[in-house]
Design an enzyme around this catalytic site. Structure first.
Site, PDB file in Angstrom:
ATOM      1  N   HIS A  94     -26.356  20.909 -12.821  1.00 23.64           N
ATOM      2  CA  HIS A  94     -25.649  19.913 -13.640  1.00 23.64           C
ATOM      3  C   HIS A  94     -25.163  18.827 -12.691  1.00 23.64           C
ATOM      4  CE1 HIS A  94     -22.724  18.064 -16.339  1.00 23.64           C
ATOM      5  NE2 HIS A  94     -21.948  18.037 -15.282  1.00 23.64           N
ATOM      6  N   ASN A 135     -31.515  24.922 -16.777  1.00 25.01           N
ATOM      7  CA  ASN A 135     -32.101  23.814 -16.010  1.00 25.01           C
ATOM      8  C   ASN A 135     -31.507  23.689 -14.595  1.00 25.01           C
ATOM      9  OD1 ASN A 135     -29.635  22.830 -16.777  1.00 25.01           O
ATOM     10  ND2 ASN A 135     -30.414  21.010 -17.832  1.00 25.01           N
ATOM     11  N   LYS A 139     -26.250  26.179 -11.616  1.00 22.02           N
ATOM     12  CA  LYS A 139     -25.940  27.007 -12.777  1.00 22.02           C
ATOM     13  C   LYS A 139     -26.327  28.475 -12.516  1.00 22.02           C
ATOM     14  CE  LYS A 139     -26.396  23.152 -15.991  1.00 22.02           C
ATOM     15  NZ  LYS A 139     -27.007  22.674 -17.254  1.00 22.02           N
ATOM     16  N   TYR A 167     -17.221  21.745 -20.678  1.00 25.21           N
ATOM     17  CA  TYR A 167     -18.240  21.146 -21.562  1.00 25.21           C
ATOM     18  C   TYR A 167     -17.640  20.708 -22.904  1.00 25.21           C
ATOM     19  CZ  TYR A 167     -22.424  22.226 -18.737  1.00 25.21           C
ATOM     20  OH  TYR A 167     -23.408  22.244 -17.768  1.00 25.21           O
ATOM     21  N   GLU A 178     -14.692  15.798 -13.901  1.00 24.86           N
ATOM     22  CA  GLU A 178     -15.387  17.042 -13.518  1.00 24.86           C
ATOM     23  C   GLU A 178     -15.004  17.488 -12.107  1.00 24.86           C
ATOM     24  OE1 GLU A 178     -19.563  16.434 -14.321  1.00 24.86           O
ATOM     25  OE2 GLU A 178     -19.230  16.501 -16.490  1.00 24.86           O
TER      26      GLU A 178
HETATM   27  P1  CMP Z   1     -26.177  19.617 -18.578  1.00 27.31           P
HETATM   28  O1  CMP Z   1     -26.668  18.392 -17.879  1.00 27.31           O
HETATM   29  O2  CMP Z   1     -25.325  20.545 -17.822  1.00 27.31           O
HETATM   30  O3  CMP Z   1     -25.391  19.165 -19.911  1.00 27.31           O
HETATM   31  C1  CMP Z   1     -25.323  19.966 -21.083  1.00 27.31           C
HETATM   32  C2  CMP Z   1     -26.185  21.173 -21.016  1.00 27.31           C
HETATM   33  O4  CMP Z   1     -26.496  21.775 -22.253  1.00 27.31           O
HETATM   34  C3  CMP Z   1     -27.563  20.790 -20.457  1.00 27.31           C
HETATM   35  O5  CMP Z   1     -27.472  20.443 -19.103  1.00 27.31           O
HETATM   36  C4  CMP Z   1     -28.355  22.042 -20.783  1.00 27.31           C
HETATM   37  O6  CMP Z   1     -28.102  23.097 -19.853  1.00 27.31           O
HETATM   38  C5  CMP Z   1     -27.752  22.460 -22.131  1.00 27.31           C
HETATM   39  N1  CMP Z   1     -28.596  22.144 -23.283  1.00 27.31           N
HETATM   40  C6  CMP Z   1     -29.190  23.055 -24.069  1.00 27.31           C
HETATM   41  N2  CMP Z   1     -29.887  22.485 -25.050  1.00 27.31           N
HETATM   42  C7  CMP Z   1     -29.741  21.157 -24.901  1.00 27.31           C
HETATM   43  C8  CMP Z   1     -30.235  20.026 -25.637  1.00 27.31           C
HETATM   44  N3  CMP Z   1     -31.004  20.141 -26.716  1.00 27.31           N
HETATM   45  N4  CMP Z   1     -29.893  18.794 -25.176  1.00 27.31           N
HETATM   46  C9  CMP Z   1     -29.093  18.654 -24.083  1.00 27.31           C
HETATM   47  N5  CMP Z   1     -28.595  19.703 -23.377  1.00 27.31           N
HETATM   48  C10 CMP Z   1     -28.912  20.941 -23.771  1.00 27.31           C
END
Ligand code: CMP
Length: 138
Positions: free
Chosen positions: A115, A112, A9, A49, A126
């Protein structure tokens, strides 16, 4: 052999973590069979998304995911969807196991670093979102 989509990311790219993430995949025996760097438009991020569009964090996630370049990869290996998720750790880095990418590098639940697809159906969607068959070299 299974395939999954991995994204580094904007936070991971901005912090020069591309090599670190790739090293973890390769050390774990996972093959990178496709890779590209790109900067998502709002429309592209929304399409990727789409399953989260009703979530309260959606708008913030769109701003984050379009804030800078990302790296998209197709990973290949045995049980690689689950294997990649284990290497990444939980979405919330505070709940992620020690030694995982998110535990080591994530700074909040949104930023984070990586992904990874969560199931075979999402992996198929994806992967095809970012790569055509000629770009995947097994
Ligand atoms: P990802 O696994 O890419 O899937 C959705 C993304 O939304 C997640 O990682 C985070 O980067 C973001 N995100 C932000 N807030 C939340 C939350 N409360 N729960 C899950 N995903 C979140």
């Amino acid at each position: 052999m299974e395939r999954t989509l991995s994204l580094i990311k904007p936070d991971g790219v901005a912090r020069n973590l591309i090599g670190e993430v790739i090293k973890r995949f390769e050390t774990a025996g996972i093959k990178i069979v496709a890779m590209k760097k790109l900067h998502l438009s709002r429309k592209q991020a929304e399409g990727f998304y789409a399953v989260h569009k009703e979530r309260p964090f959606f708008n913030s996630l769109m701003e984050f995911m379009t804030s800078g370049p990302i790296v998209a990869m197709v990973l290949e290996g045995e049980d690689v969807i689950a294997h990649n998720r284990k290497l990444m750790g939980a979405t919330n880095f505070k709940e992620a196991e020690e030694g995982t990418i998110r535990r080591d590098y994530a700074t909040d639940i949104e930023k984070n670093v990586v992904h990874g697809s969560d199931a075979p159906e999402t992996a198929a969607f994806e992967i095809s979102y970012f790569f055509n068959s000629m770009e995947i070299v097994g």
